[in-house]
Design an enzyme around this catalytic site. Structure first.
Site, PDB file in Angstrom:
ATOM      1  N   ARG A 104      25.516  21.432  64.342  1.00  0.00           N
ATOM      2  CA  ARG A 104      25.041  20.067  64.121  1.00  0.00           C
ATOM      3  C   ARG A 104      23.544  20.005  64.401  1.00  0.00           C
ATOM      4  O   ARG A 104      23.103  20.368  65.483  1.00  0.00           O
ATOM      5  CB  ARG A 104      25.780  19.094  65.047  1.00  0.00           C
ATOM      6  CG  ARG A 104      25.490  17.655  64.681  1.00  0.00           C
ATOM      7  CD  ARG A 104      25.993  16.714  65.717  1.00  0.00           C
ATOM      8  NE  ARG A 104      27.444  16.554  65.653  1.00  0.00           N
ATOM      9  CZ  ARG A 104      28.081  15.570  66.266  1.00  0.00           C
ATOM     10  NH1 ARG A 104      27.425  14.699  66.998  1.00  0.00           N
ATOM     11  NH2 ARG A 104      29.373  15.476  66.187  1.00  0.00           N
ATOM     12  N   THR A 108      19.038  15.153  63.045  1.00  0.00           N
ATOM     13  CA  THR A 108      19.743  14.319  62.050  1.00  0.00           C
ATOM     14  C   THR A 108      21.218  14.125  62.423  1.00  0.00           C
ATOM     15  O   THR A 108      21.880  13.238  61.893  1.00  0.00           O
ATOM     16  CB  THR A 108      19.701  14.979  60.662  1.00  0.00           C
ATOM     17  OG1 THR A 108      20.430  16.222  60.739  1.00  0.00           O
ATOM     18  CG2 THR A 108      18.274  15.253  60.216  1.00  0.00           C
ATOM     19  N   ASP A 200      36.517  20.462  74.590  1.00  0.00           N
ATOM     20  CA  ASP A 200      35.832  21.284  73.582  1.00  0.00           C
ATOM     21  C   ASP A 200      36.722  22.481  73.236  1.00  0.00           C
ATOM     22  O   ASP A 200      36.936  23.373  74.066  1.00  0.00           O
ATOM     23  CB  ASP A 200      34.479  21.758  74.141  1.00  0.00           C
ATOM     24  CG  ASP A 200      33.657  22.449  73.059  1.00  0.00           C
ATOM     25  OD1 ASP A 200      32.551  21.973  72.774  1.00  0.00           O
ATOM     26  OD2 ASP A 200      34.134  23.464  72.499  1.00  0.00           O
ATOM     27  N   ASP A 203      35.059  26.020  73.600  1.00  0.00           N
ATOM     28  CA  ASP A 203      34.877  26.405  74.999  1.00  0.00           C
ATOM     29  C   ASP A 203      36.211  26.777  75.639  1.00  0.00           C
ATOM     30  O   ASP A 203      36.308  27.753  76.392  1.00  0.00           O
ATOM     31  CB  ASP A 203      34.221  25.272  75.799  1.00  0.00           C
ATOM     32  CG  ASP A 203      32.718  25.204  75.584  1.00  0.00           C
ATOM     33  OD1 ASP A 203      32.150  26.184  75.059  1.00  0.00           O
ATOM     34  OD2 ASP A 203      32.126  24.177  75.927  1.00  0.00           O
TER      35      ASP A 203
END
Ligand code: URA
Length: 209
Positions: A104, A108, A200, A203
């Site tokens: 990502r 933006t 996550d 993770d």
């Protein structure tokens, strides 16, 4: 609009509960994700075409069915998608595996493709795009677009947990893509994590923080 399939099989729901539990360690988390992926693959492949063959049993000749040889491709979105690949390959060992890396953009907030390595005959394959956590839908929609750009025509999206927002976005932008999930969660938090979710996924799969 694409269909949404929520797999409410008791085994999937049972295992997903322990996947969600923050006290589940890396090894068990990885094993459970692998098992749920295999169970989901069993459901997703329900519509695979069959053809008739004849075999000789120890007793007599018999008309039986085998898979009609449709070509399948798995495309995990890195990194969390990797955790579901082996489970699916246990049931569909001849599937080819492409890899799609997305991050990502910090400014933006839009997903950017940084890696793509796909089977050369992608347009001839039924593809399963694997994005375990469908949160805002940004990676999944960008991933689907990236696959369509290189000729993919038949794409299914497979997730462990999807938020309503992600489902809506995929259905709006890619109405031809069916979505397969183990659970739909109601919300996203301010960091776009799914609530209640599982944290996550990358993770937890790889033991990073
Ligand atoms: N990605 C994750 O790993 N978890 C979420 O909740 C959302 C996106």
């Amino acid at each position: 609009m694409g269909n949404l399939y929520v797999f409410d099989h008791p085994l999937i729901q049972h295992k997903l509960t322990y996947i969600r539990d923050k006290n589940t360690g890396t090894k068990e988390f990885r094993e459970l994700v692998d098992e749920v992926a295999a169970l989901m693959a069993y459901e997703i492949t329900r519509d695979m075409p069959l053809r008739e063959v004849e075999v000789e049993t120890p007793i007599t000749r018999a008309k039986c069915k085998v898979l009609a040889g449709k070509k399948i491709g798995l495309v995990p979105i890195l990194r969390a998608g990797l955790g579901m690949v082996d489970g699916i390959l246990k049931l569909i060992p001849t599937a080819k595996v492409g890899h799609l890396g997305m991050y990502r953009d910090p400014v933006t907030l839009e997903p950017v493709k940084y890696y793509s390595k796909m089977p050369s005959d992608i347009g001839e394959r039924d593809l399963i795009l694997i994005d375990p956590m469908l949160a805002t839908g940004g990676s999944a929609t960008a991933g689907i677009s990236a696959l369509k750009d290189i000729g993919a025509r038949n794409i299914k999206l497979m997730c462990l947990i999807a938020a309503e927002a992600g489902i809506e976005r995929v259905q709006k932008e890619h109405g031809d893509v069916d979505i397969y999930v183990a659970a739909v969660d109601p919300e996203l938090n301010e960091k776009s994590y799914i609530v209640p979710g599982l944290g996550d996924a990358g993770d937890r799969l790889f033991g990073t923080k």
